[in-house]
Design an enzyme around this catalytic site. Sequence first.
Site, short mmCIF file in Angstrom:
data_model
loop_
_atom_site.label_atom_id
_atom_site.label_comp_id
_atom_site.label_asym_id
_atom_site.label_seq_id
_atom_site.Cartn_x
_atom_site.Cartn_y
_atom_site.Cartn_z
N PHE A 1 2.69 -32.51 -42.23
CA PHE A 1 3.69 -31.68 -41.58
C PHE A 1 3.21 -31.27 -40.19
CE2 PHE A 1 5.46 -27.39 -40.69
CZ PHE A 1 6.78 -27.78 -40.48
N GLN A 2 4.03 -31.46 -39.19
CA GLN A 2 3.75 -31.15 -37.79
C GLN A 2 2.47 -31.82 -37.29
OE1 GLN A 2 4.16 -26.84 -37.16
NE2 GLN A 2 6.33 -27.18 -36.72
N GLU B 1 7.49 -24.50 -25.00
CA GLU B 1 6.13 -24.87 -24.57
C GLU B 1 6.12 -25.56 -23.21
OE1 GLU B 1 7.32 -25.42 -27.57
OE2 GLU B 1 5.91 -24.68 -29.09
N LYS C 1 -6.89 -27.22 -37.29
CA LYS C 1 -6.82 -25.84 -37.79
C LYS C 1 -8.12 -25.44 -38.48
CE LYS C 1 -3.72 -22.79 -40.32
NZ LYS C 1 -2.41 -22.68 -41.01
N MET D 1 21.73 -34.84 -6.12
CA MET D 1 20.99 -35.97 -5.54
C MET D 1 21.47 -37.28 -6.16
SD MET D 1 18.94 -36.88 -3.27
CE MET D 1 17.69 -35.77 -2.65
#
Lengths: 178, 584
Positions: free
Chosen positions: B143-144, B81, B193, B494
């Site tokens: 969940f999630q 993502e 949802k 760097m």
Amino acid sequence: MTIASNGHGRTLVVLVRDNPGVLTRVAGLFRRRNFNIESLVVGHSETPGVSRMTVVVAGGAAEVDQVVKQLLKLVEVLEVRDVSDGSPLLREMVLIRVGADASQRTEVTELAKLFSARIIDVSHGSITLEMTGAETKVDNLVRLLSKFGIREMVRSGRIAMARDMSDYPVETVEALSA
Amino acid sequence: MRADTQERGSDAMTLTVDRPETVEQEPGPEQPKRLSGSRIMCEALVAEGVEIMWGYPGGAIMPFYDALPEYSIHHVLVRHEQAGAHAADGYARATGKVGVCIGTSGPGATNLVTGLATAYMDSVPMVAITGQVARSFIGRDSFQETDIVGITLPITKHNFLVNSAAELGDIMHEAFHLARSGRPGPVLVDVPKDVQIEEALYTPAVRPHAVPEGAGGEYARAADLIARAQKPLIIAGHGVIIANGYDELRSFAEKSGIPVITTLLGLSCFPESHPLSLGWPGMHGPAHVNRAIDEADVIVAVGMRFDDRVTGKLETWAPNARFIHIDIDPAEINKNVPAEVGIIADARDALRALVDAVAPADHTEWLHSIKRNARPEGPPKDTTFITPSTVVDAIKSATNGEARLVTDVGQHQMWAARFYGYNKPNSHITSGGLGTMGYALPAAMGVKAGCPDEPVWVVAGDGGIQMNIQELATIAQEGLNIKVAIINNGYLGMVRQWQQFFHNRNYSETRISSPDYALLTAAYGLQGRRVTEKEDVQRQVEWAMSTPGAVVLEFCISQEANVYPMIPSGGSVATMIEEPEVVE
């Protein structure tokens, strides 16, 4: 900059949408930008759906300028007013409980009278007072009561409103907001 | 305060949307349609002109993905993502349109965080959509479930948790409006949802692009200050690119005769081949540019925010200058540098007004005195190694300067910024503010989507490329023609350079190995080669250009190549480290 009665710090009135999470956004902004905030009070305003915050900023002019501008970038912030100038109406409320048996009760009630504080709870060992006034007056009451032993105290933090100057002479308004 | 709203149930949680008094209706107003939340989301995306989005499906966003195929939006399935967010960011930077990315709840949402922070720091218009667990599960550690609105509060311009399908359409349009108006930025919309499944009436309500009004009276004061300046400078930033103010900046510079410095994100807003162009300032800017800033008496700062990488120590920076600061964000005026004249406006509008306000002037003597101090740029030493400037030179010549360069973060980023010589508007894309390693490869997917007919080159280090190298799979699946140059020095260069300068060469954890990039690229079904000889650079870059599809070229450079000059963090011109005359 400010008149003595204004207390320390700059006083901002912040009108925000009464949405869930708006306090988190404002508080989060202060934390993330490392702004020096003395107090923050939130409550309803005269408009349904709009909450009113009174924020006291401790920093200098540059910091206050940034606080105002960054607040205005929050989508749910509708208006920010710096009401510090022009002799604003500033109040704080305190509830204070001191230890006082029968022998000390008179002295405490005398003090309460002098400060126009109300006694709202009494027991054999304590007295609880309520007072509203300028912060310096609250400070003084707290100082004088401390010898009795302060058991518990809550101060509301500053709330503020600008003076209605619509019928003041122009010179006065200019002098006050200079 | 309605702190108790959460407890009162969802019907009390009305999210007020800031709409104008009168919602502008298109002629022949569309009838409200009864749709599921997921279709409302799709309809709103189409109404906002979204043609492409980057995302990754998952449990809480499945109703949306169920509706998506019915709509003419190209969805790119990324491999992470974070890459979706960077691709949307790259697309937005290249096109000026709002980039869109999407993920599911929980880890899908948290993976977007780095991409959102990157876009927020660089004022990139983006809308990120996340699925959320159903309303009845919120707050129960489901969940999630994660509080992505809470997590992204300080790294989004605004964000929304949608409480009902009825408000979803307005919130979607509001999100796009906020993302692109004023100072652009990312906006996140978190959709439970069951809200995606719930039906409600939807009317498209695309809000017109808000054009802020400039403050009229300040231009005369600015012109007055400019007229009295002996050693004026323009410092142009990202705001000029966002506002499409290329022509206006050029007209202003030419009429006023003022030399132009461009910040890292301002690179390519002013042609570096122009006689008035000086290059870029700050930590790795050429010494003569920083010395010019030291001497300047008036600085016109346009669409830039006085980042610490530009100024170093604020107290000693530009000690003789008075500032005219133009920015669309009022909070930028006087934030870091006190402005004598502050103009809150779109950079293009402001520059246009300044062109009218200033008198023609000539500062050739000042310009020459600055340029007299310049040290010759480019590959200075006889070395057998491939130098970074050889690589960017080869890219420029193989593409006739038409390429969009997307750079990652680190030494190669500084070299690409210093040596390329940007002449084409908006041809330099990089993560400047947040400095996000792993940005370039996924961002280039968005740049390519926005500019399909232009060459797109990624320039990345061997550290950063490995942070999101999985996107080679997305590039292969989408058949994207992206060319990748990996500048490999076997170090996190760097950081190693800082260790060399400031930590007594204690190269703690900066040695980094790489896979065989040619082999790895082949495994993804793409072509790749390793280049080790200086003489071979140009030929291989041209081979990459003539090869269809994505190509990865790995350039092996000296392990201890440094970016010079360097002003140490928080330092000033006086503490600048210049390139040693003799290389060890």
